[in-house]
Write an enzyme that holds these catalytic residues in place. Sequence first.
Site, PDB file in Angstrom:
ATOM      1  N   ARG A 158       0.682  -1.104  -0.131  1.00  0.00           N
ATOM      2  CA  ARG A 158      -0.023  -0.179   0.016  1.00  0.00           C
ATOM      3  C   ARG A 158       0.901   1.313  -0.124  1.00  0.00           C
ATOM      4  O   ARG A 158       0.196   2.353  -0.149  1.00  0.00           O
ATOM      5  CB  ARG A 158      -1.057   0.017   1.151  1.00  0.00           C
ATOM      6  CG  ARG A 158      -2.116   1.388   1.151  1.00  0.00           C
ATOM      7  CD  ARG A 158      -2.992   0.989   2.067  1.00  0.00           C
ATOM      8  NE  ARG A 158      -2.325   0.624   3.616  1.00  0.00           N
ATOM      9  CZ  ARG A 158      -1.811   1.636   4.141  1.00  0.00           C
ATOM     10  NH1 ARG A 158      -1.405   2.902   3.695  1.00  0.00           N
ATOM     11  NH2 ARG A 158      -1.317   1.223   5.427  1.00  0.00           N
ATOM     12  N   TYR A 183     -15.573   7.899 -19.748  1.00  0.00           N
ATOM     13  CA  TYR A 183     -15.933   6.667 -19.454  1.00  0.00           C
ATOM     14  C   TYR A 183     -17.116   7.017 -18.386  1.00  0.00           C
ATOM     15  O   TYR A 183     -16.951   7.975 -17.676  1.00  0.00           O
ATOM     16  CB  TYR A 183     -14.669   6.145 -18.559  1.00  0.00           C
ATOM     17  CG  TYR A 183     -15.127   4.831 -18.025  1.00  0.00           C
ATOM     18  CD1 TYR A 183     -15.598   3.570 -18.936  1.00  0.00           C
ATOM     19  CD2 TYR A 183     -15.012   4.678 -16.502  1.00  0.00           C
ATOM     20  CE1 TYR A 183     -15.789   2.719 -18.018  1.00  0.00           C
ATOM     21  CE2 TYR A 183     -15.282   3.751 -15.983  1.00  0.00           C
ATOM     22  CZ  TYR A 183     -15.767   2.488 -16.585  1.00  0.00           C
ATOM     23  OH  TYR A 183     -15.958   1.376 -15.778  1.00  0.00           O
ATOM     24  N   ASP A 188      -7.208  10.220 -19.705  1.00  0.00           N
ATOM     25  CA  ASP A 188      -7.717   8.726 -19.840  1.00  0.00           C
ATOM     26  C   ASP A 188      -6.985   8.151 -21.127  1.00  0.00           C
ATOM     27  O   ASP A 188      -7.743   8.389 -22.046  1.00  0.00           O
ATOM     28  CB  ASP A 188      -8.947   8.628 -19.518  1.00  0.00           C
ATOM     29  CG  ASP A 188      -9.335   6.824 -19.416  1.00  0.00           C
ATOM     30  OD1 ASP A 188      -8.394   6.154 -19.827  1.00  0.00           O
ATOM     31  OD2 ASP A 188     -10.231   6.666 -18.525  1.00  0.00           O
ATOM     32  N   LYS A 243      -8.128  -3.103 -19.229  1.00  0.00           N
ATOM     33  CA  LYS A 243      -8.234  -3.518 -20.740  1.00  0.00           C
ATOM     34  C   LYS A 243      -6.815  -3.797 -21.311  1.00  0.00           C
ATOM     35  O   LYS A 243      -6.736  -5.043 -21.166  1.00  0.00           O
ATOM     36  CB  LYS A 243      -8.882  -1.888 -21.189  1.00  0.00           C
ATOM     37  CG  LYS A 243      -9.922  -1.326 -20.167  1.00  0.00           C
ATOM     38  CD  LYS A 243     -11.146  -2.201 -20.131  1.00  0.00           C
ATOM     39  CE  LYS A 243     -12.187  -1.752 -18.926  1.00  0.00           C
ATOM     40  NZ  LYS A 243     -12.427  -0.351 -18.970  1.00  0.00           N
TER      41      LYS A 243
END
Length: 375
Positions: free
Chosen positions: A44, A98, A171, A196
């Site tokens: 993290r 999106y 993006d 993707k």
Amino acid sequence: MVKKETQCIHSGTIENGGTGGVTSPVFPSTAFDYLEKDDLPYPRYFNTPNQKAVVEKVCALEGAEDGVLFASGMAAITTAIFAFAGSGDHVVMMDELYGGTHAFATDQFKKFGIEHTFAATDSGSIAAAIRENTKVIVLESPANPLLGVIDIRKAAESARGRKQKIITIIDNTFATPVNQNPLKYGIDVVVHSGTKYLGGHSDLCCGMTVTTKEYAKRIRETAKHLGGSVNALTCYLLERSLKTLAIRVGRQTENAARIAEFFEANRKIKKVYYPGLACSPHHELAKSQMEGFGAIVSFEPDADAGRFVRALRLIKPAVSLGGIESTICSPAVTSHAKMSADERKRIGISDSLLRLSVGIEHSDDLLADIERALK
Ligand SMILES: *Cc1c(COP(=O)(O)O)cnc(C)c1O
């Protein structure tokens, strides 16, 4: 500098000195020795060896200095926005985005005290929407699902020379690092839904931001609080996938161009959206900033879109995109379902619109499937 195909294979690979193995070793540990260390690895903290290896590969492909790997594309986008905008700030966003990014603004910004304005897919509208308290501009090109293209150079330019520092975020999921590298046109932060094309096999969920060292540090600081990190085994899978990114996307782009031309010439297709077509209103602009036109083709069949999808055998009805298998979906009920019907209509997303994500099958077989389904 070596070419992208070569970067895909070699950039970022962790040397496996002990054994001489040619692939990066995998370090699944979440607990690391803290004695005499200033950069303590922890998943993290976004700094484990396998996280760094995939980030370095994508940085090489995008021409970036540093980046952060996330557990999803949305984790990447939301963390990048929160890293640069807070209470009292304003964000300009393209309205053709999106669906999840669009919904993030409309559903969530208010409770964090962030204002936003949606602007049309052109750099003039983006510039006109900038206010004194604008801190971030969010772009997407080609955009999901109508493949709108924005002038990246001009959009980046509009953020400069202001009293306040404005960060531009794009993006780049649809284009992939293979077909477009927005940082070289002055964009500050590139975001990918790694679910993707980066993953490319429809079997992992991740996201990435790549940018300068300074901005990556800032995004990582915010990310440590929000915590959308990825484990080493996912990194391993992603690294393996990235090795074939250039050849996958190359083939997918070729197949998409052929299918788009077929659609354009077919009477049963009412509309086709693909920036690679000479008749596309975005063609010249796309040519000036893309190395290839990508592998998403959106279209509206004349007949019932639902029946057409059900008649396909090879091309699978599935949400998500960018896999090696061709998939098709109706944005109105999938990726953009969270958007109101009015908003969809305004942007031009009709109920019969279909979004085809072209895979690496042989294009003869894909065309045969489409032709049969049209009949
Ligand atoms: C899928 C997608 C996202 C969201 O990514 P997740 O990995 O699903 O969170 C963001 N932008 C675009 C363009 C996408 O296609």
